[in-house]
Design a protein around this motif. Structure first.
Motif, PDB file in Angstrom:
ATOM      1  N   TRP A  52       0.841  -1.198   0.000  1.00  0.00           N
ATOM      2  CA  TRP A  52       0.000   0.000   0.000  1.00  0.00           C
ATOM      3  C   TRP A  52       0.877   1.249   0.000  1.00  0.00           C
ATOM      4  N   LEU A  53       1.914   1.263   0.820  1.00  0.00           N
ATOM      5  CA  LEU A  53       2.821   2.405   0.858  1.00  0.00           C
ATOM      6  C   LEU A  53       3.473   2.623  -0.505  1.00  0.00           C
ATOM      7  N   ASP A  54       3.896   1.549  -1.138  1.00  0.00           N
ATOM      8  CA  ASP A  54       4.515   1.646  -2.457  1.00  0.00           C
ATOM      9  C   ASP A  54       3.529   2.250  -3.460  1.00  0.00           C
ATOM     10  N   ALA A  55       2.279   1.793  -3.429  1.00  0.00           N
ATOM     11  CA  ALA A  55       1.276   2.291  -4.366  1.00  0.00           C
ATOM     12  C   ALA A  55       0.949   3.759  -4.139  1.00  0.00           C
ATOM     13  N   HIS A  56       1.193   4.256  -2.926  1.00  0.00           N
ATOM     14  CA  HIS A  56       0.872   5.646  -2.603  1.00  0.00           C
ATOM     15  C   HIS A  56       2.110   6.539  -2.554  1.00  0.00           C
ATOM     16  N   GLY A  57       3.194   6.090  -3.152  1.00  0.00           N
ATOM     17  CA  GLY A  57       4.335   6.954  -3.348  1.00  0.00           C
ATOM     18  C   GLY A  57       5.326   7.030  -2.205  1.00  0.00           C
ATOM     19  N   PHE A  58       5.148   6.217  -1.167  1.00  0.00           N
ATOM     20  CA  PHE A  58       6.132   6.200  -0.079  1.00  0.00           C
ATOM     21  C   PHE A  58       7.397   5.514  -0.593  1.00  0.00           C
ATOM     22  N   ALA A  59       8.537   6.140  -0.337  1.00  0.00           N
ATOM     23  CA  ALA A  59       9.771   5.656  -0.942  1.00  0.00           C
ATOM     24  C   ALA A  59      10.724   4.992   0.031  1.00  0.00           C
ATOM     25  N   MET A  60      10.508   5.136   1.343  1.00  0.00           N
ATOM     26  CA  MET A  60      11.424   4.527   2.301  1.00  0.00           C
ATOM     27  C   MET A  60      10.692   4.241   3.608  1.00  0.00           C
ATOM     28  N   ILE A  61      11.008   3.094   4.199  1.00  0.00           N
ATOM     29  CA  ILE A  61      10.471   2.699   5.497  1.00  0.00           C
ATOM     30  C   ILE A  61      11.644   2.588   6.464  1.00  0.00           C
ATOM     31  N   ASP A  62      11.578   3.337   7.539  1.00  0.00           N
ATOM     32  CA  ASP A  62      12.630   3.277   8.549  1.00  0.00           C
ATOM     33  C   ASP A  62      12.393   2.062   9.445  1.00  0.00           C
ATOM     34  N   CYS A  63      13.362   1.171   9.493  1.00  0.00           N
ATOM     35  CA  CYS A  63      13.302  -0.011  10.354  1.00  0.00           C
ATOM     36  C   CYS A  63      14.231   0.142  11.565  1.00  0.00           C
ATOM     37  N   GLN A  64      14.879   1.289  11.662  1.00  0.00           N
ATOM     38  CA  GLN A  64      15.717   1.678  12.789  1.00  0.00           C
ATOM     39  C   GLN A  64      17.003   0.874  12.861  1.00  0.00           C
ATOM     40  N   MET A  65      16.955  -0.346  13.425  1.00  0.00           N
ATOM     41  CA  MET A  65      18.175  -1.122  13.615  1.00  0.00           C
ATOM     42  C   MET A  65      18.004  -2.522  13.031  1.00  0.00           C
ATOM     43  N   HIS A  66      19.133  -3.166  12.738  1.00  0.00           N
ATOM     44  CA  HIS A  66      19.112  -4.455  12.033  1.00  0.00           C
ATOM     45  C   HIS A  66      18.425  -5.544  12.838  1.00  0.00           C
ATOM     46  N   THR A  67      17.544  -6.276  12.161  1.00  0.00           N
ATOM     47  CA  THR A  67      17.032  -7.546  12.671  1.00  0.00           C
ATOM     48  C   THR A  67      17.017  -8.531  11.508  1.00  0.00           C
ATOM     49  N   ASP A  68      17.264  -9.796  11.800  1.00  0.00           N
ATOM     50  CA  ASP A  68      17.224 -10.813  10.751  1.00  0.00           C
ATOM     51  C   ASP A  68      15.830 -10.913  10.149  1.00  0.00           C
ATOM     52  N   HIS A  69      14.812 -10.713  10.978  1.00  0.00           N
ATOM     53  CA  HIS A  69      13.421 -10.805  10.514  1.00  0.00           C
ATOM     54  C   HIS A  69      13.167  -9.810   9.384  1.00  0.00           C
ATOM     55  N   LEU A  70      13.556  -8.554   9.567  1.00  0.00           N
ATOM     56  CA  LEU A  70      13.325  -7.544   8.543  1.00  0.00           C
ATOM     57  C   LEU A  70      14.258  -7.722   7.353  1.00  0.00           C
ATOM     58  N   ALA A  71      15.458  -8.221   7.608  1.00  0.00           N
ATOM     59  CA  ALA A  71      16.375  -8.475   6.492  1.00  0.00           C
ATOM     60  C   ALA A  71      15.789  -9.497   5.526  1.00  0.00           C
ATOM     61  N   ARG A  72      15.051 -10.464   6.051  1.00  0.00           N
ATOM     62  CA  ARG A  72      14.433 -11.458   5.172  1.00  0.00           C
ATOM     63  C   ARG A  72      13.361 -10.842   4.277  1.00  0.00           C
ATOM     64  N   PHE A  73      12.829  -9.698   4.663  1.00  0.00           N
ATOM     65  CA  PHE A  73      11.847  -8.993   3.824  1.00  0.00           C
ATOM     66  C   PHE A  73      12.523  -8.048   2.825  1.00  0.00           C
ATOM     67  N   GLY A  74      13.835  -7.960   2.856  1.00  0.00           N
ATOM     68  CA  GLY A  74      14.541  -7.105   1.915  1.00  0.00           C
ATOM     69  C   GLY A  74      15.105  -5.838   2.511  1.00  0.00           C
ATOM     70  N   ALA A  75      14.936  -5.633   3.807  1.00  0.00           N
ATOM     71  CA  ALA A  75      15.506  -4.455   4.446  1.00  0.00           C
ATOM     72  C   ALA A  75      17.022  -4.586   4.524  1.00  0.00           C
ATOM     73  N   SER A  76      17.699  -3.448   4.508  1.00  0.00           N
ATOM     74  CA  SER A  76      19.161  -3.460   4.559  1.00  0.00           C
ATOM     75  C   SER A  76      19.647  -2.205   5.265  1.00  0.00           C
TER      76      SER A  76
END
Length: 242
Positions: free
Chosen positions: A177-201
């Motif tokens: 939904w964020l992508d479709a509405h023009g949001f370009a970045m999601i802050d995930c704050q600090m590294h977690t393996d869980h978010l890395a599996r979704f493509g966060a870096s």
């Protein structure tokens, strides 16, 4: 030593944040909407344990997810297509925060989401800055997440699940939904393996702040996000550049 914040909403320069612990910038102040929004606009967030003063952070590097680079595993794609659920936005914000606060997390004793934090972010929600994505099954809230949106920037805060994959379902719907509405970045704050599996870096803080400064200048989305979906089409994992 780190600066102690007074009544002024001003923060010290980001470059003065400590390297250890990574990103600790200041202490004190309050959780008023004005201070919280000022913090997020500068790439700063509060994180502290009950009984501690409010601590403000801006770590380097910064964990982010560019929505177009979302990765969804084949097993989760199957869940998204076939498991009965409904995803809603902004229909149970306080309940989502309570779910996050009461969710047991490996390696953590207790929660940083105190009653004061819940009250502060509920105020932001009432003002249209904080939002929740919720997964419902059989009429029950079973998972979700919340965060803050400014312009085309979304700051993820916390998520919880009471049934397998419930928070993941809400997360994928939100990112799409964020992508479709023009949001370009999601802050995930600090590294977690869980978010890395979704493509966060992780990216350098200077680059994060540079992109943040542009994204927060866009007009903000409506105060209430209206969304109710029960399925997502097949998703492609082919990443596009941010």
């Amino acid at each position: 030593m780190i600066p102690w914040l007074g009544r002024s909403p001003a923060f010290p320069a980001i470059e003065t944040a400590l390297a250890a612990p990574n990103g600790l910038l200041a202490a004190g102040g309050d959780l008023s909407p004005e201070r919280l929004l000022s913090a997020y606009r500068q790439g700063i967030f509060p994180w502290y344990a009950p009984g501690e003063p409010i601590l403000w952070w801006s770590p380097n590097p910064r964990m982010v997810l560019f929505p177009q680079q979302l990765h969804v595993s084949r097993s989760l794609q199957k869940v998204l297509r076939h498991r009965p659920y409904e995803v809603r936005f902004d229909s149970a914000f306080a309940e989502v925060m309570a779910g996050c606060a009461n969710s047991a997390r490996p390696g953590q004793n207790g929660t940083w989401i105190s009653p004061d934090m819940i009250a502060a972010y509920c105020r932001l929600h009432a003002l249209g800055w904080a939002h929740s994505a919720e997964c419902w099954m059989d009429g029950e809230l079973v998972g979700g997440l919340y965060g803050v949106a400014i312009g085309r920037m979304f700051y993820g805060e916390s998520m919880f699940a009471r049934r397998p994959d419930a928070s993941k379902i809400a997360f994928v719907h939100l990112v799409r939904w964020l992508d479709a509405h023009g949001f370009a970045m999601i802050d995930c704050q600090m590294h977690t393996d869980h978010l890395a599996r979704f493509g966060a870096s992780e990216i350098d803080r200077a680059l994060f702040l540079q992109q943040l400064a542009t994204l927060i200048e866009y007009p903000s989305a409506p105060m209430r996000w209206h969304y109710a979906e029960t399925a997502l089409p097949a998703l492609s994992n082919a990443p596009s550049p941010p």
